[in-house]
Design a protein around this motif. Structure first.
Motif, PDB file in Angstrom:
ATOM      1  N   GLU A 139      30.760  24.369  -1.400  1.00  0.00           N
ATOM      2  CA  GLU A 139      30.216  23.118  -1.810  1.00  0.00           C
ATOM      3  C   GLU A 139      30.916  22.159  -2.591  1.00  0.00           C
ATOM      4  O   GLU A 139      31.474  20.930  -2.347  1.00  0.00           O
ATOM      5  N   ALA A 140      31.762  22.746  -3.611  1.00  0.00           N
ATOM      6  CA  ALA A 140      32.809  21.994  -4.231  1.00  0.00           C
ATOM      7  C   ALA A 140      33.772  21.584  -3.246  1.00  0.00           C
ATOM      8  O   ALA A 140      34.543  20.489  -3.400  1.00  0.00           O
ATOM      9  N   TRP A 141      34.246  22.387  -2.275  1.00  0.00           N
ATOM     10  CA  TRP A 141      35.484  22.077  -1.228  1.00  0.00           C
ATOM     11  C   TRP A 141      35.005  20.893  -0.660  1.00  0.00           C
ATOM     12  O   TRP A 141      35.702  19.984  -0.326  1.00  0.00           O
ATOM     13  N   LYS A 142      33.642  20.782  -0.200  1.00  0.00           N
ATOM     14  CA  LYS A 142      33.268  19.709   0.664  1.00  0.00           C
ATOM     15  C   LYS A 142      33.251  18.493  -0.385  1.00  0.00           C
ATOM     16  O   LYS A 142      33.462  17.481   0.544  1.00  0.00           O
ATOM     17  N   ALA A 143      33.250  18.411  -1.266  1.00  0.00           N
ATOM     18  CA  ALA A 143      33.253  17.158  -2.289  1.00  0.00           C
ATOM     19  C   ALA A 143      34.751  16.729  -2.477  1.00  0.00           C
ATOM     20  O   ALA A 143      34.785  15.463  -2.579  1.00  0.00           O
TER      21      ALA A 143
ATOM     22  N   LEU B 128      37.993  22.037 -14.516  1.00  0.00           N
ATOM     23  CA  LEU B 128      37.745  21.556 -15.691  1.00  0.00           C
ATOM     24  C   LEU B 128      36.308  22.098 -16.454  1.00  0.00           C
ATOM     25  O   LEU B 128      36.315  22.561 -17.440  1.00  0.00           O
ATOM     26  N   LYS B 129      35.372  22.028 -15.504  1.00  0.00           N
ATOM     27  CA  LYS B 129      34.114  22.686 -15.937  1.00  0.00           C
ATOM     28  C   LYS B 129      33.031  22.781 -15.013  1.00  0.00           C
ATOM     29  O   LYS B 129      33.237  22.303 -13.638  1.00  0.00           O
ATOM     30  N   THR B 130      32.139  23.523 -15.097  1.00  0.00           N
ATOM     31  CA  THR B 130      31.079  23.575 -13.997  1.00  0.00           C
ATOM     32  C   THR B 130      29.745  23.133 -14.611  1.00  0.00           C
ATOM     33  O   THR B 130      29.479  23.322 -15.588  1.00  0.00           O
ATOM     34  N   THR B 131      28.780  22.594 -13.900  1.00  0.00           N
ATOM     35  CA  THR B 131      27.620  22.085 -14.451  1.00  0.00           C
ATOM     36  C   THR B 131      26.512  22.239 -13.507  1.00  0.00           C
ATOM     37  O   THR B 131      26.483  22.766 -12.545  1.00  0.00           O
TER      38      THR B 131
ATOM     39  N   PRO C 290      41.097  27.008  -0.338  1.00  0.00           N
ATOM     40  CA  PRO C 290      41.506  28.087  -1.095  1.00  0.00           C
ATOM     41  C   PRO C 290      40.569  29.430  -1.029  1.00  0.00           C
ATOM     42  O   PRO C 290      39.385  29.144  -1.279  1.00  0.00           O
ATOM     43  N   GLN C 291      40.850  30.560  -0.919  1.00  0.00           N
ATOM     44  CA  GLN C 291      40.060  31.784  -0.968  1.00  0.00           C
ATOM     45  C   GLN C 291      39.451  31.630  -2.652  1.00  0.00           C
ATOM     46  O   GLN C 291      40.263  31.415  -3.490  1.00  0.00           O
ATOM     47  N   GLY C 292      38.056  32.138  -2.417  1.00  0.00           N
ATOM     48  CA  GLY C 292      37.582  32.009  -3.871  1.00  0.00           C
ATOM     49  C   GLY C 292      36.891  30.686  -4.332  1.00  0.00           C
ATOM     50  O   GLY C 292      36.264  30.579  -5.508  1.00  0.00           O
ATOM     51  N   PHE C 293      37.171  29.523  -3.534  1.00  0.00           N
ATOM     52  CA  PHE C 293      36.793  28.352  -4.061  1.00  0.00           C
ATOM     53  C   PHE C 293      35.377  28.168  -3.482  1.00  0.00           C
ATOM     54  O   PHE C 293      35.186  28.413  -2.246  1.00  0.00           O
TER      55      PHE C 293
END
Length: 91
Positions: A51-55, A9-12, A45-48
């Motif tokens: 750090e976001a995946w850990k969350a 949805l967004k990156t911050t 997923p590839q390209g993910f």
């Protein structure tokens, strides 16, 4: 096992915290952009972004293995201040 659709949805980036604690030139994660879509089960997923995946991986895993979406209802996701535990009584 189901695949779970993940839409960015967004990156911050908190510039104040980045200035105080980050390295020079720190920016929002360049790996993902708003609108990117990924499909996952238990594996990142590839390209993910790592750090976001850990969350989110525990939620993706639960949904991929049949957890009811109501488990993630906003009411249940209310933020509680760090160090506090919320209890609920239905009496």
């Amino acid at each position: 096992m189901k695949k779970v659709k993940i839409t960015i949805l967004k990156t911050t980036l908190d510039k104040e915290l980045a200035a105080e604690y980050g390295i020079d030139g720190l920016t929002a994660c360049p790996m993902m952009k708003a609108g990117d879509v990924f499909y996952a089960d238990y594996a990142k997923p590839q390209g993910f972004c790592d750090e976001a995946w850990k969350a989110i991986y525990q939620y993706v895993f639960a949904l991929a293995h049949g957890a009811d979406k109501s488990l993630f209802n906003r009411e249940l996701q209310r933020r509680t201040p760090p160090g506090h535990h919320e209890t609920r009584s239905d009496r």
